[in-house]
Write a protein that holds these residues in place. Structure first.
Motif, mmCIF file in Angstrom:
data_model
loop_
_atom_site.group_PDB
_atom_site.id
_atom_site.type_symbol
_atom_site.label_atom_id
_atom_site.label_comp_id
_atom_site.label_asym_id
_atom_site.label_seq_id
_atom_site.Cartn_x
_atom_site.Cartn_y
_atom_site.Cartn_z
ATOM 1 N N MET A 76 67.734 85.892 9.067
ATOM 2 C CA MET A 76 67.525 85.335 7.739
ATOM 3 C C MET A 76 68.611 85.827 6.787
ATOM 4 N N ARG A 77 68.987 87.075 6.948
ATOM 5 C CA ARG A 77 70.013 87.639 6.076
ATOM 6 C C ARG A 77 71.344 86.916 6.268
ATOM 7 N N GLU A 78 71.717 86.644 7.518
ATOM 8 C CA GLU A 78 72.972 85.933 7.789
ATOM 9 C C GLU A 78 72.899 84.506 7.259
ATOM 10 N N ALA A 79 71.774 83.839 7.468
ATOM 11 C CA ALA A 79 71.616 82.465 6.985
ATOM 12 C C ALA A 79 71.698 82.408 5.465
ATOM 13 N N ALA A 80 71.221 83.441 4.797
ATOM 14 C CA ALA A 80 71.244 83.479 3.335
ATOM 15 C C ALA A 80 72.666 83.521 2.787
ATOM 16 N N GLN A 81 73.628 83.882 3.619
ATOM 17 C CA GLN A 81 75.023 83.936 3.183
ATOM 18 C C GLN A 81 75.736 82.603 3.382
ATOM 19 N N GLY A 82 75.041 81.612 3.894
ATOM 20 C CA GLY A 82 75.653 80.309 4.169
ATOM 21 C C GLY A 82 76.112 79.595 2.912
ATOM 22 N N THR A 83 77.059 78.700 3.098
ATOM 23 C CA THR A 83 77.577 77.944 1.959
ATOM 24 C C THR A 83 76.891 76.594 1.813
ATOM 25 N N ILE A 84 76.335 76.072 2.904
ATOM 26 C CA ILE A 84 75.604 74.802 2.851
ATOM 27 C C ILE A 84 74.301 74.990 3.615
ATOM 28 N N LEU A 85 73.206 74.530 3.025
ATOM 29 C CA LEU A 85 71.903 74.578 3.674
ATOM 30 C C LEU A 85 71.377 73.173 3.858
ATOM 31 N N TYR A 86 70.846 72.904 5.024
ATOM 32 C CA TYR A 86 70.155 71.651 5.294
ATOM 33 C C TYR A 86 68.702 72.037 5.502
ATOM 34 N N ASN A 87 67.789 71.383 4.801
ATOM 35 C CA ASN A 87 66.396 71.745 5.006
ATOM 36 C C ASN A 87 65.504 70.524 5.012
ATOM 37 N N ASP A 88 64.382 70.682 5.660
ATOM 38 C CA ASP A 88 63.358 69.655 5.680
ATOM 39 C C ASP A 88 62.053 70.366 6.014
ATOM 40 N N ASP A 89 60.955 69.735 5.695
ATOM 41 C CA ASP A 89 59.673 70.309 6.065
ATOM 42 C C ASP A 89 58.727 69.196 6.448
ATOM 43 N N THR A 90 57.728 69.553 7.181
ATOM 44 C CA THR A 90 56.711 68.605 7.598
ATOM 45 C C THR A 90 55.385 69.341 7.627
ATOM 46 N N THR A 91 54.312 68.617 7.434
ATOM 47 C CA THR A 91 53.003 69.273 7.453
ATOM 48 C C THR A 91 52.738 69.788 8.860
ATOM 49 N N VAL A 92 51.937 70.840 8.936
ATOM 50 C CA VAL A 92 51.630 71.460 10.221
ATOM 51 C C VAL A 92 50.174 71.905 10.200
ATOM 52 N N LYS A 93 49.557 71.911 11.360
ATOM 53 C CA LYS A 93 48.211 72.461 11.499
ATOM 54 C C LYS A 93 48.328 73.748 12.300
ATOM 55 N N ILE A 94 47.853 74.828 11.730
ATOM 56 C CA ILE A 94 47.841 76.123 12.406
ATOM 57 C C ILE A 94 46.379 76.496 12.599
ATOM 58 N N LEU A 95 45.931 76.497 13.846
ATOM 59 C CA LEU A 95 44.512 76.665 14.122
ATOM 60 C C LEU A 95 43.934 77.931 13.514
ATOM 61 N N THR A 96 44.677 79.033 13.558
ATOM 62 C CA THR A 96 44.141 80.283 13.010
ATOM 63 C C THR A 96 44.020 80.261 11.491
ATOM 64 N N LEU A 97 44.726 79.336 10.844
ATOM 65 C CA LEU A 97 44.653 79.236 9.382
ATOM 66 C C LEU A 97 43.778 78.073 8.925
ATOM 67 N N MET A 98 43.325 77.252 9.871
ATOM 68 C CA MET A 98 42.480 76.115 9.510
ATOM 69 C C MET A 98 41.180 76.641 8.908
ATOM 70 N N GLY A 99 40.734 76.042 7.852
ATOM 71 C CA GLY A 99 39.502 76.453 7.206
ATOM 72 C C GLY A 99 39.689 77.522 6.148
ATOM 73 N N GLU A 100 40.864 78.151 6.115
ATOM 74 C CA GLU A 100 41.117 79.113 5.046
ATOM 75 C C GLU A 100 41.251 78.357 3.729
ATOM 76 N N ARG A 101 40.960 79.046 2.659
ATOM 77 C CA ARG A 101 41.139 78.445 1.342
ATOM 78 C C ARG A 101 42.605 78.056 1.179
ATOM 79 N N ARG A 102 42.849 76.874 0.671
ATOM 80 C CA ARG A 102 44.222 76.412 0.466
ATOM 81 C C ARG A 102 44.887 77.266 -0.599
ATOM 82 N N ILE A 103 46.040 77.796 -0.271
ATOM 83 C CA ILE A 103 46.757 78.712 -1.159
ATOM 84 C C ILE A 103 47.894 77.957 -1.837
ATOM 85 N N PRO A 104 47.991 77.992 -3.168
ATOM 86 C CA PRO A 104 49.111 77.320 -3.853
ATOM 87 C C PRO A 104 50.443 77.967 -3.487
#
Length: 141
Positions: free
Chosen positions: A1-29
């Motif tokens: 993560m430290r090396e990536a933080a020194q990058g000059t260009i970042l490409y990012n994307d995200d997608t929803t995910v289901k994590i069974l161990t976190l399912m049912g937990e209160r949704r955290i902002p």
């Protein structure tokens, strides 16, 4: 993560995910946007000194703490962190796909945009083939 933080260009994307161990937990902002809640897999590619570093995280959080890199992403509001000082460069490939998918709605207008984008992609392919620096690519465009 430290090396990536020194990058000059970042490409990012995200997608929803289901994590069974976190399912049912209160949704955290999200820390940087309390209006958003949920679980996401956040993927990032950082370019630094000719290398690419890929990072993937699945959790309630998706923001990183970096110093003003160029952030390549689609134009979704959740991809733009509120307090992280990035230079946002929305993804041209994503925008181009939107024009292609909607071409039938306004063929003349969208056709003009797609013809202009064809020139951009042709120039960029030539720049890549010649191994031009970022500054030389910008001049070519």
């Amino acid at each position: 993560m430290r090396e990536a933080a020194q990058g000059t260009i970042l490409y990012n994307d995200d997608t929803t995910v289901k994590i069974l161990t976190l399912m049912g937990e209160r949704r955290i902002p999200f820390v940087d946007n309390p209006d958003l809640t949920g679980l996401f897999t956040f993927g990032m590619i950082s370019r630094r000194e000719g290398c690419r570093i890929a990072l993937f995280f699945s959790s309630h959080r998706y923001a990183a703490e970096l110093e003003s890199p160029i952030q390549m992403c689609d134009a979704l509001a959740r991809n733009i962190p509120r307090e992280l000082g990035t230079i946002v460069a929305n993804c041209l490939a994503y925008a181009c796909r939107q024009f292609v998918e909607s071409h039938d709605l306004f063929p003349a207008e969208y056709g003009r945009v797609l013809e202009a984008l064809k020139i951009v992609y042709k120039n960029d392919a030539a720049a890549r083939k010649e191994g031009l620096s970022s500054e030389a690519r910008l001049k070519l465009h």
